[in-house]
Design a protein around this motif. Structure first.
Motif, PDB file in Angstrom:
ATOM      1  N   ASN A   1       0.647  -1.293  -0.084  1.00  0.00           N
ATOM      2  CA  ASN A   1      -0.031  -0.139  -0.062  1.00  0.00           C
ATOM      3  C   ASN A   1       0.752   1.138   0.013  1.00  0.00           C
ATOM      4  O   ASN A   1       0.549   2.305  -0.652  1.00  0.00           O
ATOM      5  N   ALA A   2       2.021   1.310   0.643  1.00  0.00           N
ATOM      6  CA  ALA A   2       2.592   2.600   1.044  1.00  0.00           C
ATOM      7  C   ALA A   2       3.354   2.778  -0.157  1.00  0.00           C
ATOM      8  O   ALA A   2       4.226   3.845  -0.201  1.00  0.00           O
TER       9      ALA A   2
ATOM     10  N   HIS B   1       3.476   3.017  -3.434  1.00  0.00           N
ATOM     11  CA  HIS B   1       2.975   3.973  -4.234  1.00  0.00           C
ATOM     12  C   HIS B   1       2.570   5.526  -3.580  1.00  0.00           C
ATOM     13  O   HIS B   1       3.080   6.478  -4.121  1.00  0.00           O
ATOM     14  N   MET B   2       2.268   5.379  -2.249  1.00  0.00           N
ATOM     15  CA  MET B   2       2.072   6.532  -1.491  1.00  0.00           C
ATOM     16  C   MET B   2       3.603   7.311  -1.124  1.00  0.00           C
ATOM     17  O   MET B   2       3.502   8.609  -1.042  1.00  0.00           O
TER      18      MET B   2
ATOM     19  N   GLY C   1       4.252  10.012  -3.633  1.00  0.00           N
ATOM     20  CA  GLY C   1       3.553  11.089  -3.198  1.00  0.00           C
ATOM     21  C   GLY C   1       4.272  12.152  -2.390  1.00  0.00           C
ATOM     22  O   GLY C   1       3.649  13.357  -2.327  1.00  0.00           O
TER      23      GLY C   1
ATOM     24  N   ILE D   1       0.655  12.645  -7.696  1.00  0.00           N
ATOM     25  CA  ILE D   1       0.418  11.433  -6.964  1.00  0.00           C
ATOM     26  C   ILE D   1      -0.061  11.809  -5.762  1.00  0.00           C
ATOM     27  O   ILE D   1      -1.031  11.517  -5.151  1.00  0.00           O
ATOM     28  N   ARG D   2       0.378  12.982  -5.020  1.00  0.00           N
ATOM     29  CA  ARG D   2      -0.126  13.377  -3.821  1.00  0.00           C
ATOM     30  C   ARG D   2      -1.274  13.835  -3.776  1.00  0.00           C
ATOM     31  O   ARG D   2      -2.405  13.671  -3.171  1.00  0.00           O
TER      32      ARG D   2
ATOM     33  N   GLU E   1      -3.703  12.774  -5.996  1.00  0.00           N
ATOM     34  CA  GLU E   1      -4.385  11.694  -6.100  1.00  0.00           C
ATOM     35  C   GLU E   1      -4.634  11.284  -4.650  1.00  0.00           C
ATOM     36  O   GLU E   1      -5.906  10.869  -4.278  1.00  0.00           O
ATOM     37  N   MET E   2      -3.821  11.119  -3.734  1.00  0.00           N
ATOM     38  CA  MET E   2      -3.705  10.550  -2.590  1.00  0.00           C
ATOM     39  C   MET E   2      -4.782  11.168  -1.569  1.00  0.00           C
ATOM     40  O   MET E   2      -5.622  10.657  -1.007  1.00  0.00           O
TER      41      MET E   2
ATOM     42  N   HIS F   1      -8.374  10.890  -2.555  1.00  0.00           N
ATOM     43  CA  HIS F   1      -8.913   9.558  -2.144  1.00  0.00           C
ATOM     44  C   HIS F   1      -9.347   9.622  -0.724  1.00  0.00           C
ATOM     45  O   HIS F   1     -10.170   9.033  -0.040  1.00  0.00           O
ATOM     46  N   GLU F   2      -8.480  10.418  -0.022  1.00  0.00           N
ATOM     47  CA  GLU F   2      -8.749  10.403   1.654  1.00  0.00           C
ATOM     48  C   GLU F   2      -9.642  11.558   1.941  1.00  0.00           C
ATOM     49  O   GLU F   2     -10.110  11.540   3.027  1.00  0.00           O
TER      50      GLU F   2
END
Length: 116
Positions: free
Chosen positions: A83-84, A86-87, A90, A96-97, A99-100, A103-104
């Motif tokens: 999980n982490a 790809h994060m 970010g 990417i950041r 996107e994260m 999502h949150e």
């Protein structure tokens, strides 16, 4: 019938910046070799190299190793790393950041410039 109101979430613990190798061009040429020695001696140097190269498999392996060393079971470490990885990108890539954060459900954040 009541309607749920959405919460406004502002994160105040974001960390971002380029991987340390990317800072080198901002140093005077005479200091770049010293800077390279510095960041390569840091505990997270392998992660910084993997992030700069965007090597998700290497990032995942390094994160799993870290989690195992801190007491996680192999299954927990692998789940976290999957999980982490790809994060982790970010922290260094604004697309990417974003996107994260989307999502949150985070609409704003305070970012501290340190990444690794």
């Amino acid at each position: 019938m009541s309607r749920e109101q959405p919460y406004l979430i502002v994160s105040a613990d974001g960390h971002a910046g380029p991987p340390q190798p990317a800072f080198a061009p901002y140093f005077d040429p005479q200091y770049r070799e010293s800077f390279a020695g510095y960041w390569q001696s840091r505990p997270m140097a392998d992660v910084a190299r993997a992030v700069e190269a965007r090597e998700l498999d290497s990032i995942s392996e390094l994160l799993a190793g870290f989690m195992t060393a801190t007491g996680a079971s192999k299954e927990q470490a692998n789940a976290f790393a999957n999980n982490a990885s790809h994060m982790t990108l970010g922290s260094f890539d604004s697309d990417i950041r974003q996107e994260m954060l989307d999502h949150e459900g985070i609409v704003a954040e305070v970012i501290f410039p340190d990444g690794f």
